[in-house]
Design a protein around this motif. Structure first.
Motif, mmCIF file in Angstrom:
data_model
loop_
_atom_site.group_PDB
_atom_site.id
_atom_site.type_symbol
_atom_site.label_atom_id
_atom_site.label_comp_id
_atom_site.label_asym_id
_atom_site.label_seq_id
_atom_site.Cartn_x
_atom_site.Cartn_y
_atom_site.Cartn_z
ATOM 1 N N UNK A 47 0.829 -1.209 0.000
ATOM 2 C CA UNK A 47 0.000 0.000 0.000
ATOM 3 C C UNK A 47 0.863 1.258 0.000
ATOM 4 N N UNK A 48 1.948 1.239 0.769
ATOM 5 C CA UNK A 48 2.841 2.401 0.784
ATOM 6 C C UNK A 48 3.432 2.645 -0.605
ATOM 7 N N UNK A 49 3.772 1.598 -1.299
ATOM 8 C CA UNK A 49 4.338 1.730 -2.637
ATOM 9 C C UNK A 49 3.324 2.226 -3.655
ATOM 10 N N UNK A 50 2.039 2.121 -3.330
ATOM 11 C CA UNK A 50 0.995 2.622 -4.231
ATOM 12 C C UNK A 50 0.462 3.985 -3.798
ATOM 13 N N UNK A 51 1.112 4.602 -2.821
ATOM 14 C CA UNK A 51 0.726 5.946 -2.399
ATOM 15 C C UNK A 51 -0.110 6.008 -1.154
ATOM 16 N N UNK A 52 -0.398 4.858 -0.537
ATOM 17 C CA UNK A 52 -1.160 4.827 0.703
ATOM 18 C C UNK A 52 -0.238 4.479 1.862
ATOM 19 N N UNK A 53 -0.729 4.626 3.052
ATOM 20 C CA UNK A 53 0.065 4.220 4.209
ATOM 21 C C UNK A 53 1.155 5.216 4.552
ATOM 22 N N UNK A 54 1.859 4.908 5.644
ATOM 23 C CA UNK A 54 2.890 5.811 6.161
ATOM 24 C C UNK A 54 4.195 5.055 6.367
ATOM 25 N N UNK A 55 5.279 5.774 6.207
ATOM 26 C CA UNK A 55 6.612 5.208 6.452
ATOM 27 C C UNK A 55 7.525 6.322 6.919
ATOM 28 N N UNK A 56 8.620 5.922 7.500
ATOM 29 C CA UNK A 56 9.602 6.900 7.953
ATOM 30 C C UNK A 56 11.003 6.374 7.739
ATOM 31 N N UNK A 57 11.961 7.299 7.750
ATOM 32 C CA UNK A 57 13.365 6.931 7.620
ATOM 33 C C UNK A 57 13.891 6.500 8.985
ATOM 34 N N UNK A 58 15.159 6.116 9.000
ATOM 35 C CA UNK A 58 15.765 5.634 10.249
ATOM 36 C C UNK A 58 15.723 6.695 11.348
ATOM 37 N N UNK A 59 15.792 7.966 10.960
ATOM 38 C CA UNK A 59 15.774 9.035 11.962
ATOM 39 C C UNK A 59 14.383 9.589 12.223
ATOM 40 N N UNK A 60 13.349 8.877 11.730
ATOM 41 C CA UNK A 60 11.983 9.236 12.071
ATOM 42 C C UNK A 60 11.303 10.226 11.155
ATOM 43 N N UNK A 61 11.908 10.596 10.057
ATOM 44 C CA UNK A 61 11.286 11.555 9.138
ATOM 45 C C UNK A 61 10.294 10.848 8.218
ATOM 46 N N UNK A 62 9.102 11.391 8.033
ATOM 47 C CA UNK A 62 8.125 10.780 7.124
ATOM 48 C C UNK A 62 8.672 10.724 5.702
ATOM 49 N N UNK A 63 8.341 9.663 4.984
ATOM 50 C CA UNK A 63 8.809 9.519 3.610
ATOM 51 C C UNK A 63 7.733 8.842 2.771
ATOM 52 N N UNK A 64 7.662 9.241 1.511
ATOM 53 C CA UNK A 64 6.678 8.684 0.585
ATOM 54 C C UNK A 64 7.396 8.079 -0.612
ATOM 55 N N UNK A 65 6.724 7.136 -1.281
ATOM 56 C CA UNK A 65 7.295 6.490 -2.469
ATOM 57 C C UNK A 65 6.836 7.247 -3.718
ATOM 58 N N UNK A 66 7.187 8.524 -3.784
ATOM 59 C CA UNK A 66 6.764 9.344 -4.908
ATOM 60 C C UNK A 66 7.361 8.934 -6.227
ATOM 61 N N UNK A 67 8.400 8.120 -6.194
ATOM 62 C CA UNK A 67 9.069 7.642 -7.403
ATOM 63 C C UNK A 67 8.404 6.393 -7.979
ATOM 64 N N UNK A 68 7.418 5.817 -7.250
ATOM 65 C CA UNK A 68 6.785 4.562 -7.665
ATOM 66 C C UNK A 68 5.638 4.823 -8.636
ATOM 67 N N UNK A 69 5.491 3.945 -9.621
ATOM 68 C CA UNK A 69 4.373 4.031 -10.553
ATOM 69 C C UNK A 69 3.093 3.481 -9.949
ATOM 70 N N UNK A 70 3.198 2.841 -8.782
ATOM 71 C CA UNK A 70 2.034 2.238 -8.160
ATOM 72 C C UNK A 70 1.744 0.832 -8.634
ATOM 73 N N UNK A 71 2.603 0.313 -9.512
ATOM 74 C CA UNK A 71 2.454 -1.061 -9.994
ATOM 75 C C UNK A 71 3.482 -1.928 -9.281
ATOM 76 N N UNK A 72 2.983 -2.957 -8.558
ATOM 77 C CA UNK A 72 3.847 -3.742 -7.681
ATOM 78 C C UNK A 72 3.738 -5.218 -8.045
ATOM 79 N N UNK A 73 4.862 -5.902 -8.036
ATOM 80 C CA UNK A 73 4.906 -7.346 -8.160
ATOM 81 C C UNK A 73 5.617 -7.924 -6.960
ATOM 82 N N UNK A 74 5.349 -9.179 -6.635
ATOM 83 C CA UNK A 74 6.045 -9.855 -5.551
ATOM 84 C C UNK A 74 6.641 -11.153 -6.070
ATOM 85 N N UNK A 75 7.806 -11.508 -5.557
ATOM 86 C CA UNK A 75 8.475 -12.746 -5.945
ATOM 87 C C UNK A 75 9.114 -13.347 -4.704
#
Length: 626
Positions: A176-204
Motif C-alpha cells: 500500500x505504501x508503494x501505491x501511495x497509501x500508508x505511512x513510512x519513515x526513515x531511520x531518523x523518524x522523518x516521514x517519507x513517501x514512495x513518490x518515485x513509484x508508478x504504483x504497480x507492484x509485483x512480488x516474488x
C-alpha cells in the motif's frame, strides 16, 4: 489477452487519450513500445539494461504496519530496503516495484549474511545483498524492495510465521505504501513517501517468501499486479498434518524455535509469550485443521485475488509439497486468474537451480504485468511447462494434464504371498489381512516385499508407458491397537532408469545475472542437470501420514475403539511422473506413531485389502495397469 482489472484500466485510459488527441498525464503507458514516448529503459516491447547498478540509490524505510503485535504500545514497523536507478529518479520516470519478503534476513551486526549483505552495529548497510533481483531488474527500469518479514531482523513486532495474518498484514502495508497509501519513515523518524513509484507492484519469493506473496495476493490489495511464488503453496496444513508429520512438522519446529533457521526474537514478550501461545494454538487440538491453519490457508480467500500468478514447484519438494502448491493452483484456476506454471522433478530448489535462464522469462513476465508491454507472454507462452524426470520439457494446456483420468487400483493379498497385488482389473483375491507393526526408523532396501514393518502392494509390469498427473488418493479399511496410530503411506514406481536427480554444481563455472557493483559480483556457482541411475522413485515426492482417528474433514478426532474396523480416505500426494513400459507401481504402507504417548513398536495396524484401493490419475492406456 489476459489482463488484471487495473492493467485493463490503464491500457483503456491510454487508448482513450490517444483517440481524443489529448496530452498524456504523467508517465506514458507503453503498450505499443513507441520509442518517442517511452523512457530510455523501454525498447520496443521489452525493457533493456540502460541504468547504472553501481550508482543506484539505496534507501531504508520503515513502514507502519498498522498493528501492535509485541504489545509495546507502538505500531509495528516493517523494514524495507529499496534500490532504484539514479538516472530514472533524476529524469522523473516513475518505476514499478518488485518486492521480496523473507524471515531469514537476521544477521549478527557487523557480519555478512548470504542474502542480505553486511551491516554495521546500527544496521546501516555496508554492502549490497548477494541477490540477483536487483542486479538484473534495476538497470532495466525497476525498483526492487527487500522486506524484513514482520517481527524479524529490523522489523519490529512478533513474527507470525508463514502466511499468518499479522505477517501478511505487515507486508500488505508495504504494498500500500508503494501505491501511495500508508505511512513510512526513515531511520531518523522523518516521514517519507514512495513518490518515485508508478504504483504497480509485483512480488516474488521462494519458500516462506513465496508463501507470503500468496498470502498478500489473497487479500486483494490494490496495486499488486502479479506474484511469482516458487516452492510455496496456499494451504500449510497439508505439509504439517495430513501430508507431513501429524501434529507438527517444520513450521511448528520454527515456531517453537527448534529449527535453527532463524535468529530467536530479541523481544522478551515475543519470545516468552507470543510465540509459545502461537505454537499452542497450532497443536491444540492435536493433528486437526484448526484456526491456526485456517489463518494460513490462502485458498480460502482466493476469490479476492487481483494479481496474476507465475508459479514454479518441484514434484519432489519435501518442504512444501506438490499437493500444497496444487491446492493453490486449482483455486486460482477455478477463478480464471491469469496464470502460468512451471513444474519440475526436483525438490525445494530455487529458480536458477532449475533453469539457469529463468531470469529472462521472469523479465518478460514482469515487463508485461508491471510495465504494460505487450510482449506476447500471455498469448505465446504455454499455460504449463513441465520438466520431466528425463530433463525434457513438455507443454500442457493446463495442469494436471487435461487427459489424465482417475484409475482405481484394487488391493489384493493371498496367503503365503511375499507381496500384495495392485490392479485395475476385477477385485483380486484377498483372503488375508495384512498386519503391520511400527518401528522408530523405517528404511527398507526392498520395496517389493511384505515384512513386519511394511505392507507392500505391487502392480504387474506395465505394458505401455503412462503418465501420472495429479492427486493420488488412498481408501484403506483398518483397525489399530493404539489410539493416535498414523498410517504412513507412499507410492513408488520400481524399475531401473536414468533420471534427472538434482542441479549439480559445475566446477569453476559461474552464473552471472545482471550488472555488478564494487561490492556485488552478481555471480553464483553455475548448476547443471545431474543424472544418475535409480532403481525406484517416489510418484509424489513426499509420503503421507494420516492419523487413523482423524475425521474426513480433518477437523475432529474420532474416538478410538480398539480392534474395531474403520475406513480412512485421503490424498497421499500429487505427482507428475512418466512410468515406462515394464516398470511397476508399488504402494508401501507403514505405521507411525500419531504422537509421543506410546513407543512406535507398540503400534499395530491391520489392513483389509478387500475394501481398500489406490486411485491414480493416468494419462495413457489405463489397461496397462490390469
Amino acid at each position: 489477452m489476459s489482463t488484471s482489472p487495473s492493467r485493463r484500466i490503464r491500457i483503456f485510459a491510454a487508448l482513450l487519450v490517444t483517440a481524443l488527441g489529448l496530452p498524456a498525464a504523467g508517465s506514458a503507458v507503453a503498450t505499443s513500445g513507441d520509442s518517442a514516448e517511452s523512457p530510455p529503459h523501454i525498447s520496443g516491447h521489452r525493457t533493456t539494461p540502460v541504468y547504472s547498478y553501481e550508482d543506484a540509490i539505496w534507501e531504508t524505510v520503515y513502514v507502519d504496519a498498522g498493528q501492535d503485535t509485541d504489545a509495546d504500545g507502538e505500531s509495528d514497523r516493517v523494514a524495507v530496503d529499496v534500490v532504484r536507478p539514479k538516472e530514472a529518479a533524476e529524469s522523473g520516470h516513475d518505476l514499478p516495484v518488485i518486492v521480496t519478503t523473507s524471515p531469514y534476513n537476521s544477521v549478527i551486526p557487523g557480519t555478512h549474511s548470504s542474502m542480505r549483505g553486511a551491516f554495521d552495529e546500527n544496521f546501516n548497510r555496508l554492502t549490497a545483498p548477494t541477490e540477483w533481483l536487483d542486479n538484473y531488474f534495476v538497470p532495466r527500469g525497476y525498483a526492487v524492495a527487500f522486506v524484513d518479514a514482520p517481527g524479524t531482523f529490523r522489523s519490529t513486532g512478533c513474527h507470525d510465521y508463514f502466511g499468518g495474518p499479522r505477517e501478511v498484514q505487515g507486508v500488505r502495508k508495504v504494498v500500500e505504501w508503494l501505491t501511495g497509501l500508508g505511512e513510512a519513515q526513515t531511520h531518523d523518524g522523518k516521514p517519507t513517501a514512495a513518490g518515485w513509484s508508478s504504483g504497480q507492484v509485483g512480488m516474488i519469493g521462494h519458500s516462506a517468501s513465496g508463501i507470503n506473496a500468496i498470502g498478500v495476493a489473497a487479500t486483494g490489495v490494490k496495486g499488486l499486479e502479479t506474484i511469482v511464488p516458487s516452492g510455496a503453496g496456499g494451504d500449510l496444513y497439508l505439509d504439517n498434518s495430513s501430508s507431513g508429520d501429524p501434529g507438527g512438522g517444520h513450521v511448528l519446529e520454527m515456531v517453537k524455535g527448534s529449527n535453527g533457521d532463524q535468529v530467536p526474537s530479541p523481544d522478551p514478550y515475543c519470545r516468552e509469550t507470543a510465540l509459545p501461545a502461537l505454537a499452542a494454538r497450532a497443536e491444540d487440538p492435536r493433528y486437526v485443521r484448526n484456526a491456526f491453519w485456517d489463518e494460513r490457508t490462502a485458498i480460502r480467500s482466493a476469490a479476492n485475488i487481483r494479481a496474476s500468478v507465475f508459479q514454479m514447484h518441484g514434484v519432489s519438494d519435501d518442504r512444501v509439497s506438490m499437493q500444497n502448491a496444487t491446492s493453490w493452483w486449482k483455486a486460482i484456476a477455478a477463478r480464471d486468474v491469469p496464470r502460468r506454471l512451471l513444474v519440475h522433478p526436483l525438490g525445494h530448489q530455487n529458480w536458477h537451480a532449475v533453469d539457469p535462464s529463468v531470469h529472462e522469462r521472469l523479465g518478460e513476465w514482469f515487463d508485461y504485468w508491471l510495465h504494460d508491454l505487450d510482449n506476447g507472454v500471455m498469448s505465446t507462452h504455454p499455460e504449463v511447462t513441465v520438466i520431466g524426470g528425463d530433463g525434457e520439457r513438455k507443454e500442457y494446456s493446463t495442469w494436471p494434464h487435461p487427459k489424465a483420468k482417475e484409475v482405481t487400483l484394487k488391493l489384493g493379498n493371498t496367503e503365503g504371498a511375499t507381496a500384495g497385488t495392485l490392479t485395475s482389473a476385477s477385485r483380486p483375491k484377498a483372503d488375508r489381512d495384512v498386519l503391520v507393526r511400527g518401528e522408530s526408523a523405517v528404511s527398507p532396501k526392498d520395496l517389493t516385499k511384505h515384512r513386519d514393518t511394511q505392507a507392500v502392494f505391487v502392480s504387474n509390469p506395465l505394458g505401455h508407458e503412462v503418465t501420472v498427473s495429479g492427486d493420488l488418493s488412498l481408501t484403506v479399511r483398518h483397525k489399530s491397537t493404539q489410539p493416535e496410530t498414523a498410517i504412513h503411506v507412499q507410492a513408488f514406481k520400481v524399475g531401473k532408469e536414468r533420471r534427472y536427480l538434482d542441479a549439480g554444481y559445475m566446477d569453476g563455472e559461474e552464473l552471472c545475472v545482471g550488472s555488478a557493483s564494487e561490492t556485488d559480483r552478481h555471480c553464483v556457482p553455475k548448476q547443471d542437470q545431474y543424472f544418475a541411475e535409480v532403481d525406484d522413485w517416489s510418484l509424489t515426492g513426499t509420503s503421507a501420514k494420516r492419523p487413523t482417528q482423524l475425521s474426513v474433514d480433518d477437523r475432529t478426532m474420532r474416538p478410538h475403539r480398539p480392534d474395531v474396523w474403520s475406513t480412512s480416505s485421503f490424498t497421499i500426494g500429487t505427482g507428475e511422473e512418466v512410468i515406462s513400459k515394464g516398470q511397476r507401481i508399488v504402494l508401501v504402507v507403514r505405521v507411525a506413531p500419531g504422537g509421543a504417548r506410546t513407543p512406535a513398536a507398540e503400534h499395530e495396524l491391520l489392513i483389509d485389502p478387500k475394501k481398500s484401493s489406490l486411485t491414480v490419475p493416468i494419462k495413457g492406456r489405463a489397461r496397462s495397469l490390469r
